[in-house]
Design a protein around this motif. Structure first.
Motif, PDB file in Angstrom:
ATOM      1  N   ILE A 547       0.894  -1.128   0.073  1.00  0.00           N
ATOM      2  CA  ILE A 547       0.080   0.072   0.019  1.00  0.00           C
ATOM      3  C   ILE A 547       0.919   1.090  -0.210  1.00  0.00           C
ATOM      4  CG2 ILE A 547      -1.835   1.377   1.149  1.00  0.00           C
ATOM      5  CD1 ILE A 547      -2.629  -1.417   0.129  1.00  0.00           C
ATOM      6  N   SER A 582      -2.850   4.590  -1.538  1.00  0.00           N
ATOM      7  CA  SER A 582      -3.821   5.174  -0.499  1.00  0.00           C
ATOM      8  C   SER A 582      -3.929   6.758  -0.578  1.00  0.00           C
ATOM      9  CB  SER A 582      -3.269   4.954   0.880  1.00  0.00           C
ATOM     10  OG  SER A 582      -1.843   5.548   0.894  1.00  0.00           O
ATOM     11  N   ALA A 589      -6.282   3.859   2.919  1.00  0.00           N
ATOM     12  CA  ALA A 589      -5.273   2.844   2.995  1.00  0.00           C
ATOM     13  C   ALA A 589      -6.286   1.566   3.735  1.00  0.00           C
ATOM     14  CB  ALA A 589      -4.229   3.039   4.067  1.00  0.00           C
ATOM     15  N   GLU A 592      -8.494   0.306   0.894  1.00  0.00           N
ATOM     16  CA  GLU A 592      -7.644  -0.380  -0.011  1.00  0.00           C
ATOM     17  C   GLU A 592      -7.086  -1.744   0.732  1.00  0.00           C
ATOM     18  OE1 GLU A 592      -7.098   0.174  -2.872  1.00  0.00           O
ATOM     19  OE2 GLU A 592      -7.936   2.114  -3.170  1.00  0.00           O
ATOM     20  N   THR A 593      -6.678  -1.683   2.069  1.00  0.00           N
ATOM     21  CA  THR A 593      -6.340  -3.120   2.716  1.00  0.00           C
ATOM     22  C   THR A 593      -7.536  -4.027   2.730  1.00  0.00           C
ATOM     23  OG1 THR A 593      -4.629  -1.993   3.695  1.00  0.00           O
ATOM     24  CG2 THR A 593      -5.251  -4.245   4.616  1.00  0.00           C
TER      25      THR A 593
END
Length: 716
Positions: A547, A582, A589, A592-593
């Motif tokens: 990321i 991110s 972030a 996205e994770t």
């Protein structure tokens, strides 16, 4: 008595308005006063504000947004809106770059095709608004996302087009006679054409009729659909023209070009007196609104004030303008009703006395409008006063801090305190906030004046604007944490040509654009250390994801390059499955994770290489309940202590960010005083003692690994 009353009413109902109302129909003169007050305040508080060079710099910074504001003026006059103009700049920019570099078209042909793309985009808005009768707000909000999404899709969000010819760059960076910016001529021509077309032609005047009453305009024989379609197609065309100038200005084309420009352009239009309800507005007002905003931004930077203050003050002016517009409309309506009643009474008296009808049009009296103008002027005085107050406070603070330290002057400072201008990638990022702590500490020890400014998010265009202001101010050193090396290098070269020392820190520009790089650690050292940590956590085997902050961040892309190199050299059983951005935001972030964990269920490690990204990724892993997934990366100890102790974050690879800011200011001061040269092998940097110097790099040291055993010893 009856004749006197009749004469009085005739005088009130004169057909020809006063010259002031003919010249400034929407009280544009108030903006002239605001601009004059800004100039007075900033000439006192700012450095080199009242100079010809800065005046031309203000006009140069106004061109792209000015073109958008001019084309939005007729749209708003019709009662519409176009939120897609900024996104169209991004799309047009990457189309221009792609056609030139990848399709190998001559720049002239690529520019013509780019203009055609803009017309097509505007035509899409025109079709849905004029033919399908969809609301302009909804349509352009949709194309706002559509155009930007296409631009990001064409480039993958990371592709930058650069290396344009010097002849093309002259359009955005050149000066005619070494004084007048080239693109200023385009803005002047655009203003002249817009004023003539909107105010002096039947076509332009018909737009006012549409904004005042669309149905009335239709019954009057005005081709409503064709008029609306034309202004939206024109909007797309002018937006693509602004994109061409933007690319020439920055020397690069990327998908995020023009971000936020639509809001600034609309602000200039509304601030200039164009009614958001349609039917009223002038090109003069738009131009004055534009310069009121740009002068405010420029003056605040030259005064050493944070850029966010310009947004606050502009917002105050804008909201006040809209409220005053509504109040003005109500006052005019009441005035018409009052004068109309008086006219009816006089007519009846005259008819009785003379047995003749009396009919005449009337004009609203200006007494209440004068009161309203006074309110606007008072608001302007408050804004100007707040500028002066904030500047005065800052200077007092600087004087106060200067009394307790001995200023070190050097060559080129003329006996005054050296001015070091320090710019982060994003001021709100906790990583850079901690860097500022060290920078402030060093500035106090050395007795130098430290300017800290930059964009609030990852925006290379804003970095360029701040550097331009610092060049005009004439600072001694500019130190930049670079977001995009190609985009900022041209303006850094300009600073060096002006005799200003240039340092990059945290992330580098092109080598010929700066004197030294303050390197927190070599990209190879960072990349290798991160990869070794990943191998240790996964026992040399498994899948992991990265990321990052931005897919275009130069320093992080360098780290990723060495991560991949280390994988190929030493860890063949480790697999990097995806890299997700991110944008320097913790919530992004986190999101996205979550996506990575769903799409790649075999991922056992998330490597976040931006300070806010590590806690964001850690929170996503913790909420998922996945005990088999760990997090590592680059971040600040204080942001991750709870996750480290909870066992979610295995380790953090970083350096002492406070020391990085501290070293940058010490190196900048040494460069001013001649104590730092490329032939040196070391630099004496205050409490850091001897620091290694290798050619054009000043190196803080090797990366440090924070883990559960040592993280509580650090407080930053």
């Amino acid at each position: 008595m009856d004749a006197t009353n009749s004469q009085s009413v005739i005088q009130k109902l004169q057909l020809t308005p006063p010259w002031r109302e003919r010249l400034f129909p929407n009280n544009e003169w108030v903006l002239l006063l605001v601009i004059a007050l800004e100039c007075v305040v900033f000439s006192i508080s700012g450095s080199n504000f009242l100079t010809g060079a800065n005046a031309f710099e203000i006009t140069r910074l106004s061109v792209e947004v000015g073109l958008l504001a001019l084309v939005l003026t007729p749209i708003v006059i019709t009662g519409g809106i176009d939120l897609s103009v900024g996104s169209m700049i991004g799309l047009a920019a990457v189309v221009l770059g792609g056609l030139w570099r990848d399709a190998h078209l001559p720049l002239v042909i690529a520019a013509l095709v780019t203009l055609l793309v803009g017309m097509i985009g505007g035509g899409l808005n025109a079709l849905m608004i004029s033919r399908l009768k969809f609301p302009p707000l909804i349509v352009t909000l949709g194309t706002f996302s559509l155009f930007r999404g296409i631009a990001e899709g064409l480039t993958g969000g990371i592709e930058n087009y650069s290396g344009f010819s010097s002849r093309f760059l002259f359009l955005g960076q050149g000066y005619v006679g070494g004084i007048i910016p080239t693109q200023l001529f385009i803005l002047i021509v655009a203003i002249a054409i817009s004023a003539w077309w909107l105010h002096r032609t039947i076509y332009g005047r018909s737009l006012y009729a549409i904004g005042f009453s669309a149905e009335g305009a239709r019954y009057a024989g005005i081709p409503l659909e064709r008029r609306l379609a034309f202004v939206y197609v024109l909007s797309g065309l002018v937006s693509s023209l602004a994109a061409i100038i933007y690319v020439a200005h920055l020397g690069q084309a990327k998908s995020d070009a023009g971000t936020g420009y639509e809001l600034m352009a609309i602000t200039a239009v509304v601030l200039g007196g164009t009614s958001i309800f349609g039917g009223r507005g002038t090109v003069l007002g738009t131009v004055l609104g534009l310069f009121a905003i740009v002068i405010l931004q420029n003056g605040l930077r030259l005064s050493g004030q944070p850029a966010e203050l310009a947004g606050v003050l502009t917002g105050v002016l804008l909201v006040g303008t809209i409220l005053i517009d509504r109040l003005s409309s109500r006052l005019k309506a009441r005035q018409r009703a009052s004068v109309g009643a008086e006219r009816d009474l006089t007519n009846r008296q005259s008819a009785i006395a003379n047995r003749q009808p009396f009919e005449e049009d009337f004009e609203v009296r200006n007494s209440q409008i004068a009161i309203l103008s006074g309110v606007i002027l008072l608001a302007a005085l408050i804004v100007a006063g707040s500028n002066w107050w904030s500047t005065h406070s800052l200077r007092e603070e600087i004087r106060g801090s200067g009394k307790s330290s001995n200023a070190v002057t050097g060559p080129g400072t003329n006996g005054r305190k050296p001015v070091i201008a320090l710019m982060p990638k994003a001021k709100g990022d906790p990583y850079f906030v901690s860097c500022k702590q060290g920078a402030d500490e060093a500035a106090k020890e050395l007795g130098v004046e430290l300017l800290w400014d930059g964009p609030t998010d990852l925006d290379p265009a804003k970095q360029n604007e701040v550097v331009e202001a610092w060049i005009t101010r004439g600072v001694d050193v500019i130190a930049v944490s670079v977001e995009n090396k190609v985009g900022i290098s041209s303006v850094l070269r300009k600073a060096r040509e002006k005799g200003i020392k240039v340092i990059t820190w945290d992330a580098d520009a092109e080598r010929d654009a700066r004197d030294f790089l303050i390197n927190q650690a070599t990209p190879q050292g960072i990349g290798y250390t991160l990869t070794d940590e990943a191998a240790r956590i996964l026992n040399n085997k498994g899948e992991f994801a990265i990321i990052t902050a931005s897919l275009s961040a130069a320093n992080q892309n360098e780290w990723i390059k060495f991560i991949k190199e280390r994988l190929a050299q030493k860890y063949p059983d480790l697999k990097l499955v995806t890299i997700q951005p991110s944008e320097g935001d913790r919530d992004r972030a986190f999101s996205e994770t979550q996506t990575v964990l769903k799409v790649y269920p075999n991922v056992k490690l998330v490597m976040a290489i931006a300070a806010p990204a590590v806690p964001g990724a850690a929170e996503a892993v913790q909420q998922s309940g996945r005990k088999d997934v760990k997090v590592t990366g680059l971040s600040l100890p204080n942001m991750n202590k709870s996750y480290v102790h909870a066992g979610v974050v295995e380790s953090i690879v970083l350096w002492n960010t406070v020391d990085l800011g501290y070293l940058t200011v010490y190196a900048a001061n040494a460069l001013i005083t001649g104590q730092l040269k490329r032939s040196d092998k070391e630099l004496q940097a205050g409490r850091l003692a001897k620091i290694e110097v290798a050619d054009d790099e000043v190196r803080l040291g090797a990366p440090f690994i924070f883990n559960k055993d040592n993280i509580d010893r650090f407080n930053f």
